[in-house]
Scaffold this motif. Structure first.
Motif, PDB file in Angstrom:
ATOM      1  N   ALA A  16       0.831  -1.207   0.000  1.00  0.00           N
ATOM      2  CA  ALA A  16       0.000   0.000   0.000  1.00  0.00           C
ATOM      3  C   ALA A  16       0.865   1.256   0.000  1.00  0.00           C
ATOM      4  O   ALA A  16       0.577   2.225  -0.709  1.00  0.00           O
ATOM      5  N   GLN A  20       1.110   4.259  -2.828  1.00  0.00           N
ATOM      6  CA  GLN A  20       1.002   5.696  -2.542  1.00  0.00           C
ATOM      7  C   GLN A  20       2.174   6.459  -3.147  1.00  0.00           C
ATOM      8  O   GLN A  20       2.000   7.547  -3.698  1.00  0.00           O
ATOM      9  N   SER A  39      -4.148   1.207  -3.056  1.00  0.00           N
ATOM     10  CA  SER A  39      -3.563   1.377  -1.724  1.00  0.00           C
ATOM     11  C   SER A  39      -4.621   1.203  -0.637  1.00  0.00           C
ATOM     12  O   SER A  39      -4.396   0.495   0.351  1.00  0.00           O
TER      13      SER A  39
END
Length: 107
Positions: A16, A20, A39
């Motif tokens: 995740a 980002q 994410s």
């Protein structure tokens, strides 16, 4: 079994974070939203698994194990985006791995 779930949560969280970072590099709004959506999905799945872990492992043991995320994200950033890791960062990473190993003895 529980340590496998903790590792899975760490991997999902790491993925995740990488999504980002990729979203931050996206110049098209559509790509940015896709990376952010992925994410959020990964973090949501990780949270559900984390709830299972917390039912069975004391939070004082389980939570410090998530510090392995620092290691995973740093190594992935080095591999994917060729970010530099200096000697101090590598030493800190080794300390984190040692600490997680010691905490893992109780899981």
């Amino acid at each position: 079994m529980m340590w496998l779930l903790i590792v899975l949560v760490s991997l999902l969280s790491c993925a995740a974070q990488l999504c980002q970072k990729q979203a931050a590099h996206s110049h098209q709004r559509r790509l940015l939203l896709r990376w952010l959506a992925l994410s959020v999905l990964l973090l949501g799945i990780g949270m559900l698994i984390w709830l299972v872990v917390l039912q069975r492992v004391p939070v004082s043991v389980a939570y410090p194990m998530l510090s392995i995320n620092f290691v995973l994200v740093a190594l992935a950033a080095r591999i994917i985006w060729r970010e530099r890791l200096n000697a101090v960062q590598l030493f800190g990473t080794l300390l984190i791995v040692a600490g997680v190993a010691l905490m893992g003895v109780h899981v």
